[in-house]
Motif scaffolding. Structure first.
Motif, mmCIF file in Angstrom:
data_model
loop_
_atom_site.group_PDB
_atom_site.id
_atom_site.type_symbol
_atom_site.label_atom_id
_atom_site.label_comp_id
_atom_site.label_asym_id
_atom_site.label_seq_id
_atom_site.Cartn_x
_atom_site.Cartn_y
_atom_site.Cartn_z
ATOM 1 N N ASP A 60 0.684 -1.088 -0.011
ATOM 2 C CA ASP A 60 0.101 -0.054 0.011
ATOM 3 C C ASP A 60 0.827 1.233 0.098
ATOM 4 O O ASP A 60 0.426 2.560 0.133
ATOM 5 C CB ASP A 60 -0.924 -0.077 1.147
ATOM 6 C CG ASP A 60 -0.341 0.134 2.556
ATOM 7 O OD1 ASP A 60 0.919 0.307 2.491
ATOM 8 O OD2 ASP A 60 -0.976 0.397 3.619
ATOM 9 N N GLY A 61 2.177 1.226 -0.317
ATOM 10 C CA GLY A 61 2.955 2.345 -0.318
ATOM 11 C C GLY A 61 3.714 2.288 1.136
ATOM 12 O O GLY A 61 5.102 3.066 0.912
ATOM 13 N N GLN A 62 3.362 2.112 2.141
ATOM 14 C CA GLN A 62 4.116 1.838 3.415
ATOM 15 C C GLN A 62 4.222 0.407 3.790
ATOM 16 O O GLN A 62 5.416 0.076 4.066
ATOM 17 C CB GLN A 62 3.443 2.660 4.325
ATOM 18 C CG GLN A 62 4.273 2.925 5.456
ATOM 19 C CD GLN A 62 3.558 3.826 6.550
ATOM 20 O OE1 GLN A 62 2.635 4.147 6.456
ATOM 21 N NE2 GLN A 62 4.400 4.135 7.516
ATOM 22 N N PHE A 63 3.162 -0.311 3.777
ATOM 23 C CA PHE A 63 3.118 -1.862 4.332
ATOM 24 C C PHE A 63 2.759 -2.819 3.460
ATOM 25 O O PHE A 63 2.064 -2.297 2.536
ATOM 26 C CB PHE A 63 2.471 -1.924 5.499
ATOM 27 C CG PHE A 63 2.613 -0.737 6.695
ATOM 28 C CD1 PHE A 63 3.864 -1.259 7.231
ATOM 29 C CD2 PHE A 63 2.040 0.208 7.072
ATOM 30 C CE1 PHE A 63 4.553 -0.324 8.402
ATOM 31 C CE2 PHE A 63 2.442 0.993 8.167
ATOM 32 C CZ PHE A 63 3.451 0.674 8.829
ATOM 33 N N TRP A 64 3.114 -4.126 3.441
ATOM 34 C CA TRP A 64 2.596 -5.049 2.783
ATOM 35 C C TRP A 64 1.185 -5.518 3.607
ATOM 36 O O TRP A 64 1.292 -5.678 4.795
ATOM 37 C CB TRP A 64 3.282 -6.201 2.815
ATOM 38 C CG TRP A 64 4.460 -5.949 1.508
ATOM 39 C CD1 TRP A 64 5.609 -5.437 1.918
ATOM 40 C CD2 TRP A 64 4.508 -6.406 0.439
ATOM 41 N NE1 TRP A 64 6.417 -5.189 0.527
ATOM 42 C CE2 TRP A 64 5.717 -5.848 -0.421
ATOM 43 C CE3 TRP A 64 3.352 -6.977 -0.462
ATOM 44 C CZ2 TRP A 64 5.527 -6.145 -1.685
ATOM 45 C CZ3 TRP A 64 3.634 -7.105 -1.987
ATOM 46 C CH2 TRP A 64 4.561 -6.522 -2.659
ATOM 47 N N CYS A 65 0.165 -5.767 2.872
ATOM 48 C CA CYS A 65 -1.257 -6.128 3.235
ATOM 49 C C CYS A 65 -1.829 -7.203 2.833
ATOM 50 O O CYS A 65 -1.555 -7.548 1.575
ATOM 51 C CB CYS A 65 -2.209 -4.734 3.573
ATOM 52 S SG CYS A 65 -1.372 -3.339 4.131
ATOM 53 N N ALA A 66 -2.902 -7.765 3.313
ATOM 54 C CA ALA A 66 -3.652 -8.820 2.970
ATOM 55 C C ALA A 66 -5.051 -8.344 2.993
ATOM 56 O O ALA A 66 -5.498 -7.864 4.166
ATOM 57 C CB ALA A 66 -3.522 -10.119 3.400
ATOM 58 N N PHE A 67 -5.829 -8.295 2.022
ATOM 59 C CA PHE A 67 -7.192 -7.873 1.800
ATOM 60 C C PHE A 67 -8.162 -9.278 1.720
ATOM 61 O O PHE A 67 -7.965 -9.647 0.624
ATOM 62 C CB PHE A 67 -7.529 -6.897 0.833
ATOM 63 C CG PHE A 67 -8.845 -6.298 0.907
ATOM 64 C CD1 PHE A 67 -9.492 -5.670 1.903
ATOM 65 C CD2 PHE A 67 -9.886 -6.613 -0.155
ATOM 66 C CE1 PHE A 67 -10.687 -5.189 2.054
ATOM 67 C CE2 PHE A 67 -11.087 -6.362 -0.213
ATOM 68 C CZ PHE A 67 -11.714 -5.446 1.090
ATOM 69 N N ILE A 68 -8.880 -9.523 2.586
ATOM 70 C CA ILE A 68 -9.708 -10.776 2.538
ATOM 71 C C ILE A 68 -11.100 -10.513 2.365
ATOM 72 O O ILE A 68 -11.784 -9.793 3.112
ATOM 73 C CB ILE A 68 -9.624 -11.417 3.890
ATOM 74 C CG1 ILE A 68 -8.161 -11.640 4.061
ATOM 75 C CG2 ILE A 68 -10.222 -12.842 3.823
ATOM 76 C CD1 ILE A 68 -7.801 -12.031 5.844
ATOM 77 N N GLN A 69 -11.775 -11.028 1.231
ATOM 78 C CA GLN A 69 -13.197 -10.888 0.946
ATOM 79 C C GLN A 69 -13.754 -12.501 0.931
ATOM 80 O O GLN A 69 -13.333 -13.398 0.362
ATOM 81 C CB GLN A 69 -13.321 -10.356 -0.504
ATOM 82 C CG GLN A 69 -12.805 -9.026 -0.634
ATOM 83 C CD GLN A 69 -12.784 -8.560 -2.034
ATOM 84 O OE1 GLN A 69 -12.501 -9.235 -2.961
ATOM 85 N NE2 GLN A 69 -13.336 -7.222 -2.134
ATOM 86 N N LYS A 70 -14.913 -12.542 1.576
ATOM 87 C CA LYS A 70 -15.376 -13.745 1.823
ATOM 88 C C LYS A 70 -16.915 -13.660 1.797
ATOM 89 O O LYS A 70 -17.522 -12.853 2.251
ATOM 90 C CB LYS A 70 -14.801 -14.180 3.296
ATOM 91 C CG LYS A 70 -15.665 -15.623 3.529
ATOM 92 C CD LYS A 70 -14.743 -16.206 5.122
ATOM 93 C CE LYS A 70 -15.280 -17.388 5.422
ATOM 94 N NZ LYS A 70 -14.551 -17.903 6.509
ATOM 95 N N GLN A 71 -17.576 -14.771 1.062
ATOM 96 C CA GLN A 71 -19.075 -14.840 1.139
ATOM 97 C C GLN A 71 -19.397 -16.287 1.709
ATOM 98 O O GLN A 71 -18.776 -17.365 1.322
ATOM 99 C CB GLN A 71 -19.567 -14.805 -0.382
ATOM 100 C CG GLN A 71 -21.074 -14.949 -0.544
ATOM 101 C CD GLN A 71 -21.604 -15.001 -1.694
ATOM 102 O OE1 GLN A 71 -21.051 -14.895 -2.618
ATOM 103 N NE2 GLN A 71 -22.944 -15.652 -1.879
ATOM 104 N N GLU A 72 -20.102 -16.430 2.695
ATOM 105 C CA GLU A 72 -20.682 -17.614 3.472
ATOM 106 C C GLU A 72 -21.968 -17.391 3.837
ATOM 107 O O GLU A 72 -22.421 -16.811 4.500
ATOM 108 C CB GLU A 72 -19.767 -17.497 4.774
ATOM 109 C CG GLU A 72 -19.792 -18.771 5.523
ATOM 110 C CD GLU A 72 -18.789 -18.913 6.837
ATOM 111 O OE1 GLU A 72 -18.972 -18.274 7.703
ATOM 112 O OE2 GLU A 72 -17.640 -19.460 6.666
#
Length: 132
Positions: free
Chosen positions: A26-38
């Motif tokens: 994101d320009g400063q940190f490495w991130c994980a974005f999680i999207q889930k359908q349950e």
């Protein structure tokens, strides 16, 4: 900018259920974005790695810590383009942009000083021309 997306389906759940994980910088940190359908309900969450995770670190995270990432109920699944998010992200100005803004400011200031000097000269000239 580097990112990748993974998704998997569990065999014991409905085929409409899914999980998508996107790892991005994101320009400063490495991130994980999680999207889930349950069961027709949408969830999303974000996890911040900090430094760039290696492949073994990602696998370890997926196996051990992934289940503990807080996911929040969202209205609907929305495809998110990381490039669009980064464009909207307000970052500090780069050095070049700062230098450009500084040059503009100094040019305006210089013009302002010139105009002030002209006005002072005009005032002095008017005072000298006044009949005594």
């Amino acid at each position: 900018m580097s990112s990748f997306t993974t998704g998997f389906l569990c065999p014991e759940v409905n085929m409409d259920d899914f999980t998508i994980t996107t790892v991005y910088f994101d320009g400063q940190f490495w991130c994980a974005f999680i999207q889930k359908q349950e069961h027709g309900v949408f969830y999303s969450g974000r996890y911040v790695f900090g430094a760039e995770p290696s492949s073994p670190q990602l696998i370890q995270w997926m196996l051990n810590d992934f289940a503990y990432v807080p996911l929040y109920k969202t209205v609907a699944y929305e495809k998110i383009r990381i490039k669009d998010v980064l464009k909207k992200n307000t970052k500090p100005k780069s050095l070049e942009q700062y230098k450009e803004a500084q040059k503009e400011y100094l040019a305006k200031k210089k013009i302002g000083i010139r105009e002030e000097k002209r006005e002072l000269k005009k005032d002095k000239y008017r005072e000298q021309k006044k009949p005594k």
